[in-house]
Design a protein around this motif. Structure first.
Motif, PDB file in Angstrom:
ATOM      1  N   CYS A 159      87.054  37.936 -57.399  1.00  0.00           N
ATOM      2  CA  CYS A 159      85.816  37.393 -56.839  1.00  0.00           C
ATOM      3  C   CYS A 159      85.774  35.892 -57.141  1.00  0.00           C
ATOM      4  O   CYS A 159      85.995  35.495 -58.287  1.00  0.00           O
ATOM      5  CB  CYS A 159      84.619  38.108 -57.475  1.00  0.00           C
ATOM      6  SG  CYS A 159      83.026  37.345 -57.082  1.00  0.00           S
ATOM      7  N   LYS A 204      83.308  34.033 -57.465  1.00  0.00           N
ATOM      8  CA  LYS A 204      82.186  33.653 -58.334  1.00  0.00           C
ATOM      9  C   LYS A 204      82.425  34.064 -59.782  1.00  0.00           C
ATOM     10  O   LYS A 204      82.310  33.268 -60.690  1.00  0.00           O
ATOM     11  CB  LYS A 204      80.889  34.277 -57.825  1.00  0.00           C
ATOM     12  CG  LYS A 204      80.409  33.628 -56.538  1.00  0.00           C
ATOM     13  CD  LYS A 204      79.089  34.220 -56.074  1.00  0.00           C
ATOM     14  CE  LYS A 204      78.670  33.577 -54.767  1.00  0.00           C
ATOM     15  NZ  LYS A 204      77.517  34.214 -54.175  1.00  0.00           N
ATOM     16  N   CYS A 205      82.745  35.351 -60.000  1.00  0.00           N
ATOM     17  CA  CYS A 205      82.885  35.824 -61.384  1.00  0.00           C
ATOM     18  C   CYS A 205      84.339  35.898 -61.842  1.00  0.00           C
ATOM     19  O   CYS A 205      84.609  36.061 -63.028  1.00  0.00           O
ATOM     20  CB  CYS A 205      82.206  37.188 -61.534  1.00  0.00           C
ATOM     21  SG  CYS A 205      83.026  38.513 -60.634  1.00  0.00           S
ATOM     22  N   CYS A 237      84.561  42.833 -58.371  1.00  0.00           N
ATOM     23  CA  CYS A 237      83.469  41.899 -58.641  1.00  0.00           C
ATOM     24  C   CYS A 237      82.465  42.501 -59.612  1.00  0.00           C
ATOM     25  O   CYS A 237      82.091  43.678 -59.494  1.00  0.00           O
ATOM     26  CB  CYS A 237      82.786  41.554 -57.325  1.00  0.00           C
ATOM     27  SG  CYS A 237      81.245  40.639 -57.519  1.00  0.00           S
ATOM     28  N   GLU A 238      82.038  41.685 -60.576  1.00  0.00           N
ATOM     29  CA  GLU A 238      81.028  42.119 -61.536  1.00  0.00           C
ATOM     30  C   GLU A 238      79.752  41.285 -61.457  1.00  0.00           C
ATOM     31  O   GLU A 238      78.932  41.310 -62.377  1.00  0.00           O
ATOM     32  CB  GLU A 238      81.616  42.085 -62.957  1.00  0.00           C
ATOM     33  CG  GLU A 238      82.757  43.075 -63.158  1.00  0.00           C
ATOM     34  CD  GLU A 238      83.356  43.027 -64.560  1.00  0.00           C
ATOM     35  OE1 GLU A 238      82.826  42.280 -65.410  1.00  0.00           O
ATOM     36  OE2 GLU A 238      84.345  43.733 -64.783  1.00  0.00           O
ATOM     37  N   CYS A 239      79.595  40.539 -60.340  1.00  0.00           N
ATOM     38  CA  CYS A 239      78.379  39.743 -60.160  1.00  0.00           C
ATOM     39  C   CYS A 239      77.169  40.679 -60.067  1.00  0.00           C
ATOM     40  O   CYS A 239      77.269  41.780 -59.515  1.00  0.00           O
ATOM     41  CB  CYS A 239      78.454  38.929 -58.873  1.00  0.00           C
ATOM     42  SG  CYS A 239      79.730  37.657 -58.837  1.00  0.00           S
TER      43      CYS A 239
HETATM   44 ZN   LIG Z   1      81.751  38.543 -58.521  1.00  0.00          ZN
END
Ligand SMILES: [Zn+2]
Length: 95
Positions: free
Chosen positions: A83, A85-86, A91-93
């Protein structure tokens, strides 16, 4: 077939037309196809959905060709097994 192969096929098929159209007009065609996909998600069969996904992908490739963006490089540069972002897979957002 890789994304790049598909984009190159779209270039061979349509670049002679796409390059004569403005970027804005090509973008507007993509938006029309996204809208048709949205309608298909509400009411249509899987066969119709597949056709609309194909149209969106084709117009995305055409738009990328017009502005000289390699979709495969762009996509994998941002989403390469994590991901953006994270940095996790999966993904762990937070939602
Ligand atoms: Zn994420």
């Amino acid at each position: 077939m890789h994304v790049r192969d598909f984009q190159e096929m779209m270039h061979r098929l349509y670049y002679h037309k796409d390059s004569r159209r403005s970027v804005k007009d090509t973008y507007d065609w993509l938006l029309d196809e996204v809208e048709e996909l949205g309608d298909a998600l509400q009411h249509r069969s899987k066969e119709e959905l597949e056709k609309e996904f194909a149209d969106v992908f084709a117009w995305l490739a055409s738009l990328a060709n017009v502005v000289s963006v390699d979709l495969e490089i762009a996509a994998l540069s941002k989403y390469n097994n994590k991901c953006p972002k994270c940095g996790c897979l999966p993904c762990e957002c937070l939602p």
